[in-house]
Design a protein around this motif. Structure first.
Motif, PDB file in Angstrom:
ATOM      1  N   PRO A 116      -7.858  -5.156   4.128  1.00 55.11           N
ATOM      2  CA  PRO A 116      -7.207  -6.207   3.321  1.00 55.11           C
ATOM      3  C   PRO A 116      -6.257  -7.100   4.116  1.00 55.11           C
ATOM      4  N   VAL A 117      -5.452  -6.493   5.022  1.00 56.21           N
ATOM      5  CA  VAL A 117      -4.510  -7.313   5.795  1.00 56.21           C
ATOM      6  C   VAL A 117      -5.274  -8.304   6.671  1.00 56.21           C
ATOM      7  N   TYR A 118      -6.361  -7.810   7.301  1.00 54.30           N
ATOM      8  CA  TYR A 118      -7.162  -8.680   8.155  1.00 54.30           C
ATOM      9  C   TYR A 118      -7.808  -9.800   7.344  1.00 54.30           C
ATOM     10  N   LEU A 119      -8.280  -9.450   6.139  1.00 55.58           N
ATOM     11  CA  LEU A 119      -8.904 -10.461   5.287  1.00 55.58           C
ATOM     12  C   LEU A 119      -7.910 -11.563   4.954  1.00 55.58           C
TER      13      LEU A 119
ATOM     14  N   LEU B 293      -2.934   2.112   2.922  1.00 54.49           N
ATOM     15  CA  LEU B 293      -2.586   1.219   4.023  1.00 54.49           C
ATOM     16  C   LEU B 293      -1.534   1.897   4.887  1.00 54.49           C
ATOM     17  N   THR B 294      -1.832   2.031   6.174  1.00 51.03           N
ATOM     18  CA  THR B 294      -0.866   2.692   7.043  1.00 51.03           C
ATOM     19  C   THR B 294      -0.020   1.648   7.739  1.00 51.03           C
ATOM     20  N   VAL B 295       1.253   1.912   7.832  1.00 54.90           N
ATOM     21  CA  VAL B 295       2.142   1.022   8.567  1.00 54.90           C
ATOM     22  C   VAL B 295       2.715   1.810   9.735  1.00 54.90           C
TER      23      VAL B 295
ATOM     24  N   TYR C 199     -11.685   1.840   3.611  1.00 59.72           N
ATOM     25  CA  TYR C 199     -12.746   2.149   2.657  1.00 59.72           C
ATOM     26  C   TYR C 199     -12.312   1.791   1.243  1.00 59.72           C
ATOM     27  N   PHE C 200     -13.258   1.217   0.504  1.00 60.71           N
ATOM     28  CA  PHE C 200     -13.003   0.908  -0.902  1.00 60.71           C
ATOM     29  C   PHE C 200     -13.537   2.024  -1.797  1.00 60.71           C
ATOM     30  N   TYR C 201     -14.559   2.725  -1.313  1.00 60.97           N
ATOM     31  CA  TYR C 201     -15.180   3.794  -2.081  1.00 60.97           C
ATOM     32  C   TYR C 201     -14.964   5.104  -1.364  1.00 60.97           C
ATOM     33  N   PRO C 202     -14.816   6.231  -1.993  1.00 60.30           N
ATOM     34  CA  PRO C 202     -14.758   6.402  -3.448  1.00 60.30           C
ATOM     35  C   PRO C 202     -13.476   5.817  -4.051  1.00 60.30           C
TER      36      PRO C 202
END
Lengths: 293, 242
Positions: free
Chosen positions: A29-32, A255-257, A247-250
């Motif tokens: 998500p962050v990259y997107l 998100l790791t910081v 991964y979106f599934y399952p």
């Protein structure tokens, strides 16, 4: 004020190849978010008009593509509601939007590529790899406007003998249209042979013939190319060690910081903002020059 | 002289066969393996683009190594330019493109290699006018391979009848649509899923129908007149005979 375009074609190509490649690659998500913002900003700087007019085509596509996903895919753990006994999951909805963002960003990056990598730059690069094919392409590009011009010449001549495409019933119009195309092709092929013979007479395909181009690889090109390749390498290394997998599934990965992941986000963002920084720096330079005068 | 040139053509086609086999059986699997193992994730959109581009390479390399004559280069450029101009002329009807038909006609007359090159060049050149995108490699390969198939069929002498042209036009339209849908599907799921492919195909059915109609119409109208002109040029100047 197009400063980025003035760099050597190889630098520009390396930039777009890495950015488009990486954008297709990351679903994090962050990259997107980074790639989407980067693509939109650069588009606004480089080709504002056609970008905004293109949006009315891409926005519906964006939403339709995003909505279709939860209807097809029923994976995921957080079930929101059921349609015909099929679960609609939050994961599938978010994944649909993530995918749409990715595809739209790639298309936006290609939009910048089309502005920056003009056909002469593309052919210069391609000619290094495959000279004969680059020659075919560059001849094709030259012939298209020539044919358009010749079509008007032919149709004017045809008009004088009563074969006018803008008059008569549809069948007659089609017939005269086909006649014009037929004349064009005969002319084009004969003309091509003449051009070919002329090329041969001027020594096409002989040894020791040199080519001329306006592109000079300067120190700043080497510098920028180095930066692009380093950042690309860092990002590939990061995904090799799995820092950027998501991964979106399952269900959603957390998100790791960590210092490493933040470093990677920054390296990716700095790769993407290179042209933006160059454009803005150039704009500031111009303004201060004007100021001093 | 004739024997010598056919012997040379033999060597070239054998070289191309070896080279394409290396690409198809060694390079492409390695890339797939890299995609599956190192990135251990579903990144087939990027991988598929690279594979499709690589699939074009053997054709380009063999053309390059043959040191083509100026006349061959010009003929391919003229046919590509006609298909690009045709695409521009019909831009107001979505999906109605004469590119496949003109590529196929070139293939019928000049053989498989010229067909491939005309198709691939038309894709690159027309996208320089209309905008490059992730679809460019797929268009290059699809139009190229359709021209290649047309060349093989043309050399067998099967493409003289109207029925053959109609069958080819329908086949080419469906195949074009199929190949162009693959990227949409792969990039969406990360991997190829039949379910999504069927959905993509069914939403693309109107486009497929237009592809088929435009192919058949352009082939029926143009195949004979352009084919004759190309034959005439071929006989008059003795070119592209291998």
């Amino acid at each position: 004020m197009k400063a980025f375009e003035t760099y050597h074609p190889i630098v520009l190509f390396a930039y777009f190849a890495s950015v488009i490649g990486l954008s297709m690659f990351y679903m994090h998500p962050v990259y997107l978010l980074i790639t989407c913002i980067g693509a939109i900003t650069l588009n606004l700087l480089l080709n504002r008009k056609s970008f905004i007019s293109g949006l009315k085509f891409f926005l519906p596509m964006f939403f339709i593509a995003a909505i279709i996903n939860p209807l097809i895919s029923h994976d995921g753990e957080i079930i929101l509601f059921y349609i015909d006994y099929n679960p609609i999951t939050l994961e599938a909805i978010v994944y649909g939007f993530a995918m749409s963002i990715m595809i739209c960003s790639v298309i936006f990056w290609f939009g910048c590529y089309n502005v920056v990598m003009t056909s002469d730059k593309f052919l210069y690069l391609f000619g290094k790899v495959s000279p004969a094919l680059a020659l075919v392409i560059s001849l094709t590009l030259r012939l298209v406007p020539r044919f358009k011009h010749q079509i008007t010449v032919i149709s004017h001549a045809q008009k004088t003998i009563g074969m006018d495409i803008s008059a008569g019933n549809p069948w007659q119009r089609v017939k005269s249209g086909i006649r014009i195309i037929s004349i064009l092709i005969t002319w084009a092929l004969e003309n091509a042979i003449e051009t070919a013979d002329s090329m041969k007479a001027r020594g096409y395909g002989l040894k020791n013939r040199s080519t001329f181009s306006l592109f000079v690889f300067e120190k700043r090109d080497g510098f920028l190319l180095g930066i692009i390749l380093t950042l690309l390498f860092i990002n590939i290394l990061g995904s090799y060690f799995g820092v950027t997998t998501y991964y979106f599934y399952p269900t959603f990965t957390e998100l790791t910081v960590t210092p490493i992941s933040i470093g990677l986000y920054i390296s990716y963002a700095s790769l993407l903002v290179i042209p933006i920084v160059i454009e803005i720096r150039e704009a500031i330079k111009w303004r201060s020059l004007k100021y001093n005068m | 002289m004739q024997a010598q040139s056919t012997a040379r053509a033999d060597i070239y086609s054998r070289k191309r066969l070896i080279f394409s086999s290396i690409i198809i059986f060694v390079v492409i699997p390695i890339i797939m393996l890299i995609g599956v193992t190192i990135f251990n994730d579903r990144k087939y959109n990027l991988i598929s683009m690279i594979i499709v581009l690589l699939a074009c390479v053997p054709f380009f390399v063999s053309f390059e190594r043959r040191k083509p004559q100026a006349r061959e280069i010009l003929t391919i450029a003229v046919m590509s330019a006609i298909s690009v101009a045709g695409r521009a002329a019909f831009i107001w009807i979505p999906a109605f493109k004469p590119v496949t038909a003109i590529t196929a006609i070139t293939g019928f007359a000049f053989g498989a290699e010229a067909g491939f090159l005309t198709g691939a060049t038309s894709a690159i050149a027309s996208n320089i006018f209309f905008g490059q995108g992730p679809w460019t490699p797929f268009q290059m390969f699809t139009w190229g391979i359709l021209g290649f198939i047309a060349g093989l069929l043309g050399q067998k002498g099967w493409m003289k009848s109207k029925i053959a042209l109609i069958i080819y036009g329908v086949f080419a339209g469906i195949m074009y649509s199929f190949c162009m849908d693959i990227w949409t599907v792969i990039s969406y799921d990360g991997l190829f899923s039949w379910k999504r492919y069927l959905i993509a195909m069914s939403t693309a059915i109107p486009f497929t129908i237009v592809y088929v109609i435009s192919n058949v119409v352009f082939l029926l109208v143009l195949a004979k007149p352009i084919g004759e002109k190309l034959e005439r040029i071929k006989v008059k100047y003795g070119m592209l005979n291998n």
